[in-house]
Motif scaffolding. Structure first.
Motif, PDB file in Angstrom:
ATOM      1  N   LEU A  23      -5.982   6.305   2.094  1.00  9.73           N
ATOM      2  CA  LEU A  23      -5.247   5.045   1.994  1.00  9.73           C
ATOM      3  C   LEU A  23      -5.884   4.056   2.959  1.00  9.73           C
ATOM      4  CD1 LEU A  23      -2.892   3.440   0.785  1.00  9.73           C
ATOM      5  CD2 LEU A  23      -1.459   4.292   2.652  1.00  9.73           C
TER       6      LEU A  23
ATOM      7  N   GLN B  75      -7.142   1.616  -4.715  1.00  3.83           N
ATOM      8  CA  GLN B  75      -6.190   2.482  -5.412  1.00  3.83           C
ATOM      9  C   GLN B  75      -6.864   3.730  -5.964  1.00  3.83           C
ATOM     10  OE1 GLN B  75      -3.028   0.429  -7.657  1.00  3.83           O
ATOM     11  NE2 GLN B  75      -3.984  -1.498  -7.012  1.00  3.83           N
TER      12      GLN B  75
ATOM     13  N   TRP C 184       1.386   2.532  -3.371  1.00 10.53           N
ATOM     14  CA  TRP C 184       0.275   3.229  -4.010  1.00 10.53           C
ATOM     15  C   TRP C 184       0.383   4.750  -3.854  1.00 10.53           C
ATOM     16  CZ3 TRP C 184      -4.191  -0.047  -1.471  1.00 10.53           C
ATOM     17  CH2 TRP C 184      -4.105  -1.384  -1.934  1.00 10.53           C
TER      18      TRP C 184
ATOM     19  N   SER D  62       0.820  -1.215   0.000  1.00 13.22           N
ATOM     20  CA  SER D  62       0.000   0.000   0.000  1.00 13.22           C
ATOM     21  C   SER D  62       0.853   1.264   0.000  1.00 13.22           C
ATOM     22  CB  SER D  62      -0.948   0.005   1.202  1.00 13.22           C
ATOM     23  OG  SER D  62      -0.237   0.081   2.426  1.00 13.22           O
TER      24      SER D  62
ATOM     25  N   LEU E 246      -6.963  -0.316   3.420  1.00 15.45           N
ATOM     26  CA  LEU E 246      -6.658  -1.656   2.910  1.00 15.45           C
ATOM     27  C   LEU E 246      -7.924  -2.430   2.578  1.00 15.45           C
ATOM     28  CD1 LEU E 246      -3.731  -2.818   5.208  1.00 15.45           C
ATOM     29  CD2 LEU E 246      -3.643  -1.475   3.097  1.00 15.45           C
TER      30      LEU E 246
ATOM     31  N   SER F 230      -4.487   2.941   6.969  1.00 12.17           N
ATOM     32  CA  SER F 230      -4.044   1.621   6.518  1.00 12.17           C
ATOM     33  C   SER F 230      -3.333   0.818   7.592  1.00 12.17           C
ATOM     34  CB  SER F 230      -3.100   1.775   5.324  1.00 12.17           C
ATOM     35  OG  SER F 230      -1.887   2.409   5.708  1.00 12.17           O
TER      36      SER F 230
END
Length: 391
Positions: A348, A339, A20, A17, A350, A36
């Motif tokens: 952000l 994303q 990203w 992540s 998950l 995240s």
């Protein structure tokens, strides 16, 4: 062709992540909201940092090898603290100190399992647990949770085979936030005991459990250490993430086996980290109570603000400790939405695919929200952005 265990193991979701957001510029009026990772972003409180500095300057043994299973003072302090917390009797020789709770789990699996053995693990799972089982050549037998995010002991019993060595539980849970009821934990203890299995209970987030009093009575059971292996982390309690200090409570004979693994991997836990953890046990309980109250306030902020998302079709599946686990209403899979959230909403977060077996379709509808570093104002902003988001 796969040539190593690491090649056969998926990349850490935290590492993935971070890629990203690499190189992404976020607008000044919409800075990144990072939900995240479940780790404190702030350093330890000043008193603890001063204790670490004093030890570094004046305590020679803070820089030397120490006992493989940890400093006697910390083992004794944690045994006393746990005895009080669980209203039980736990002795220092039932305590081992490790380089973080991930290593506590790794040492436990090394002591319990051989090649091809099995561990029953509820899903959604904590990804580092699954990664270590893969790296160890141990099969993770996924146990699906119910709508309440709780695993059914009868379903777990149906998964037991001659190769099963342990059942693993995490409470309060990562990633769902669910707090496992005392009766459920006791049912798993009885199941493990009756089938000659170890029950591994990871209570990394126990200091942020919303319940008062002992969260369970497992340590009060006769010969608890013949069945229970308890894992703990000082990282969340005292913000010692970078010092890597965790702990195991288990039978001395099991700790003897784990010691072989620990001696081979790190020789001993960080001396400074252990000194800090012991100082925290003796001096930061009131401060920790305040930290717990703040996390519980954030949990309530999640519950209070969620109707905004519910009106747009989102569902709250679980909430507690550092985490909320949610279901999104969109047609696109969560792995793609995650994303898009970075670039289109500066979020952000998950996706459920990082916590479930490959190919599990329900995972594509789910996200974990780690709110330890987002206060009530940030939570409202997060939900405002999510409510306006359309992939």
């Amino acid at each position: 062709m796969i040539t190593s265990r690491t090649e056969a193991t998926f990349l850490s979701p935290i590492v993935e992540s971070r890629r990203w957001v690499a190189g992404v510029t976020f607008p000044d009026d919409r800075p990144l909201l990072n939900v995240s990772q479940a780790a404190p972003a702030d350093p330890p409180p000043l008193g603890l940092r001063q204790a670490l500095a004093e030890a570094a300057l004046h305590q020679d043994d803070a820089h030397l090898y120490g006992p493989v299973l940890g400093r006697d003072g910390l083992r004794s302090a944690l045994a006393e603290q746990m005895s009080s917390h669980y209203d039980a009797t736990i002795s220092p020789d039932q305590i081992g100190i490790t380089s973080g709770c991930n290593q506590a789990f790794a040492a436990t699996i090394a002591a319990l399992c051989g090649e091809g053995d099995e561990v029953i693990i509820p899903v959604p799972w904590y990804f580092n647990h699954k990664m270590w089982l893969d790296l160890s050549g141990v099969t993770a037998r996924p146990l699906q949770v119910g709508d309440d995010m709780l695993p059914d002991p009868a379903a777990a019993e149906a998964l037991i085979t001659p190769r099963t060595k342990a059942i693993l539980l995490v409470t309060p849970n990562n990633p769902t936030g669910a707090e496992y009821p005392e009766g459920l934990l006791r049912a798993y203890f009885d199941l493990a005991q009756s089938r000659g299995l170890a029950l591994i209970v990871d209570e990394t987030y126990r200091d942020f459990d919303s319940r008062s009093g002992p969260p369970h009575a497992l340590f009060q059971q006769t010969d608890w250490d013949q069945t229970l292996i308890h894992l703990y982390s000082f990282s969340k309690a005292y913000r010692l993430t970078g010092h890597r200090v965790g702990a195991i409570a288990a039978a001395p004979a099991r700790l003897f086996e784990m010691e072989k693994f620990l001696d081979t991997v790190t020789i001993c836990p960080s001396q400074l980290g252990q000194i800090g953890a012991q100082w925290g046990i003796h001096n930061l309980q009131s401060w920790l109570a305040g930290e717990r109250a703040e996390i519980l306030d954030r949990k309530q902020a999640i519950l209070d603000a969620f109707p905004l998302l519910a009106s747009r079709g989102w569902r709250l599946l679980g909430c507690g400790a550092y985490f909320a686990y949610v279901e999104h209403p969109f047609d696109l899979p969560a792995s793609q939405i995650a994303q898009k959230l970075v670039t289109e909403a500066s979020i952000l977060m998950l996706p459920g695919t990082m916590f479930m077996p490959e190919g599990d379709q329900s995972a594509e509808r789910q996200f974990r929200i780690a709110f330890a570093n987002v206060d009530a104002v940030g939570i409202r902003e997060l939900f405002s952005r999510l409510s306006q988001f359309q992939p």
